[in-house]
Write an enzyme that holds these catalytic residues in place. Structure first.
Site, PDB file in Angstrom:
ATOM      1  N   THR A  17       3.266   8.219  -2.518  1.00  0.00           N
ATOM      2  CA  THR A  17       4.724   8.066  -2.458  1.00  0.00           C
ATOM      3  C   THR A  17       5.298   7.799  -3.842  1.00  0.00           C
ATOM      4  OG1 THR A  17       4.656   7.294  -0.193  1.00  0.00           O
ATOM      5  CG2 THR A  17       6.550   6.607  -1.476  1.00  0.00           C
ATOM      6  N   SER A  60      -2.134  10.564   0.192  1.00  0.00           N
ATOM      7  CA  SER A  60      -3.479   9.967   0.262  1.00  0.00           C
ATOM      8  C   SER A  60      -4.081  10.018   1.661  1.00  0.00           C
ATOM      9  CB  SER A  60      -3.491   8.548  -0.295  1.00  0.00           C
ATOM     10  OG  SER A  60      -3.007   7.622   0.638  1.00  0.00           O
ATOM     11  N   THR A  93      -0.419   4.656  -0.869  1.00  0.00           N
ATOM     12  CA  THR A  93      -0.782   3.343  -0.333  1.00  0.00           C
ATOM     13  C   THR A  93      -1.598   3.446   0.963  1.00  0.00           C
ATOM     14  OG1 THR A  93       1.289   3.171   0.909  1.00  0.00           O
ATOM     15  CG2 THR A  93       1.275   2.254  -1.322  1.00  0.00           C
ATOM     16  N   ASP A  94      -1.537   4.614   1.621  1.00  0.00           N
ATOM     17  CA  ASP A  94      -2.149   4.680   2.960  1.00  0.00           C
ATOM     18  C   ASP A  94      -3.673   4.550   2.949  1.00  0.00           C
ATOM     19  OD1 ASP A  94       0.306   4.822   4.082  1.00  0.00           O
ATOM     20  OD2 ASP A  94       0.262   6.967   4.508  1.00  0.00           O
TER      21      ASP A  94
HETATM   22  C1  SIN Z   1       0.318   8.215   0.656  1.00  0.00           C
HETATM   23  O1  SIN Z   1      -0.479   7.343   0.974  1.00  0.00           O
HETATM   24  O2  SIN Z   1       0.043   9.130  -0.144  1.00  0.00           O
HETATM   25  C2  SIN Z   1       1.703   8.225   1.236  1.00  0.00           C
HETATM   26  C3  SIN Z   1       2.203   6.882   1.562  1.00  0.00           C
HETATM   27  C4  SIN Z   1       2.364   5.977   0.372  1.00  0.00           C
HETATM   28  O3  SIN Z   1       1.974   6.240  -0.753  1.00  0.00           O
HETATM   29  O4  SIN Z   1       2.967   4.893   0.602  1.00  0.00           O
END
Ligand code: SIN
Length: 326
Positions: A17, A60, A93-94
């Site tokens: 993100t 991710s 973050t995922d």
């Molecule tokens: C991801 O994990 O690539 C999308 C969600 C995020 O980064 O918060």
């Protein structure tokens, strides 16, 4: 010996993100992994010398084992490179917690030995959101990576918090402050584990126990030759009787079985009070996703036949969750 004033922080971009764009999505959402790391760095106000490398630019949720191997090798090579003070990785973050435990287990000791920090960061809002949190998180991570005080280690820096990346979990779907870690513990491994070859990671699946659980798919998985199973158990790692039978047979035949909890908080011991699946190993504080990475690395390390060959259980036992004295 390189003078620290001539050294740089290396920022490795992998997507997420933090590199996302609302404007790229038609559905009112956004697309992760759209903006290059060099563009993101233009938003960072710092006097430090920064180098960057784009390793991939993905959401991710699509992270592969091959990519994890690539990230790990890139970070090891960069830790050895005297031009770098420390390393930042921008990441979705995922699955950041999976990359966090992976990096801790394959290079945590090396980073501490060299006194260089490896810092994961990301964002909860895309880069073109008016309140984008990426620039401040990236600035925080770069400043932390450049700080040689307090030694090395693998960290996650976001929303003003710094947490050990091996013990951190994403605990909220949308809050800017989306991560927490068990501050009472620190994670130590006596030796860094080898990185599996990109195309030869052990096959490990997660099986969740729940009311009304059935063993059909679990038995099929075992029949297909899975290398290991992580149980996402209920409560303190307990398991439905219908799954327990298949798991007990699997472990009795030498199958690698790690028991974690779907709660994702607290610690799972080696023995269950009700005596079910006695040949399994408790995952300690690792949630199912992190336990899976740890089991893959332990199985992979056990396949490195040397004079000092260890079983996956002996290797997993070397991952110690110690009381944090700091
Ligand atoms: C991801 O994990 O690539 C999308 C969600 C995020 O980064 O918060």
């Amino acid at each position: 010996m390189t003078n620290s004033s001539s050294q740089s922080v290396l920022v490795i971009g992998t997507g997420g993100t933090i590199a996302g764009l609302k404007s790229q999505s038609d559905g009112g959402g956004y697309l992760a992994g759209q903006v290059s790391i060099s563009t993101l760095l233009a938003e960072v106000d710092t006097k430090l010398s920064i180098k960057n490398k784009q390793l991939c630019n993905i959401d991710s949720c699509d992270l592969t084992q091959g990519l994890l191997s690539k990230i790990g090798q890139e970070v090891i090579d960069s830790l050895h490179d005297p031009q770098f003070l420390g390393i930042v990785i921008t990441h979705g973050t995922d699955t950041m917690e999976e990359t966090g435990i992976f990096l801790e287990l394959v290079l945590g000791n090396l980073s501490r030995k060299l006194g260089k920090k490896v810092v994961l960061t990301g964002a909860m809002l895309p880069s073109d959101d008016p309140n984008a949190d990426g620039p401040s998180n990236l600035t925080q991570a770069i400043n932390l990576a450049a700080d040689r005080h307090g030694g090395g280690g693998v960290w996650l820096a976001m929303a003003g918090k710094v947490m050990p990346a091996g013990l951190v979990s994403k605990v909220h779907t949308s809050r800017l402050d989306a991560f927490e870690s068990d501050e009472s513990l620190c994670l130590k491994v006596s030796e860094d584990l080898p990185i599996p070859p990109e195309d030869a990671w052990p096959w490990v699946e997660i099986v969740m126990s729940h009311s009304g659980a059935r063993d059909d798919i679990l038995r099929q998985m075992i029949h297909l030759g899975v290398d290991g199973i992580v149980l996402a158990g209920t409560g303190g790692g307990t398991v439905h009787a219908d799954l327990a039978k298949a798991l007990e047979q699997y472990a009795a035949k030498g199958g690698a079985l790690l028991r974690s909890s779907r709660i994702g908080r607290g610690t799972i011991p080696n023995q269950l009070a009700n005596g079910r699946i006695p040949n399994s190993v408790g995952a300690g504080p690792l949630n199912p996703a992190k336990a899976r990475i740890a089991l893959q690395l332990a199985i992979n390390a056990s396949r490195h036949r040397t004079a000092k060959s260890l079983t996956w259980q002996e290797i997993f036992a070397r991952i110690a969750f110690l009381p944090n004295s700091g």
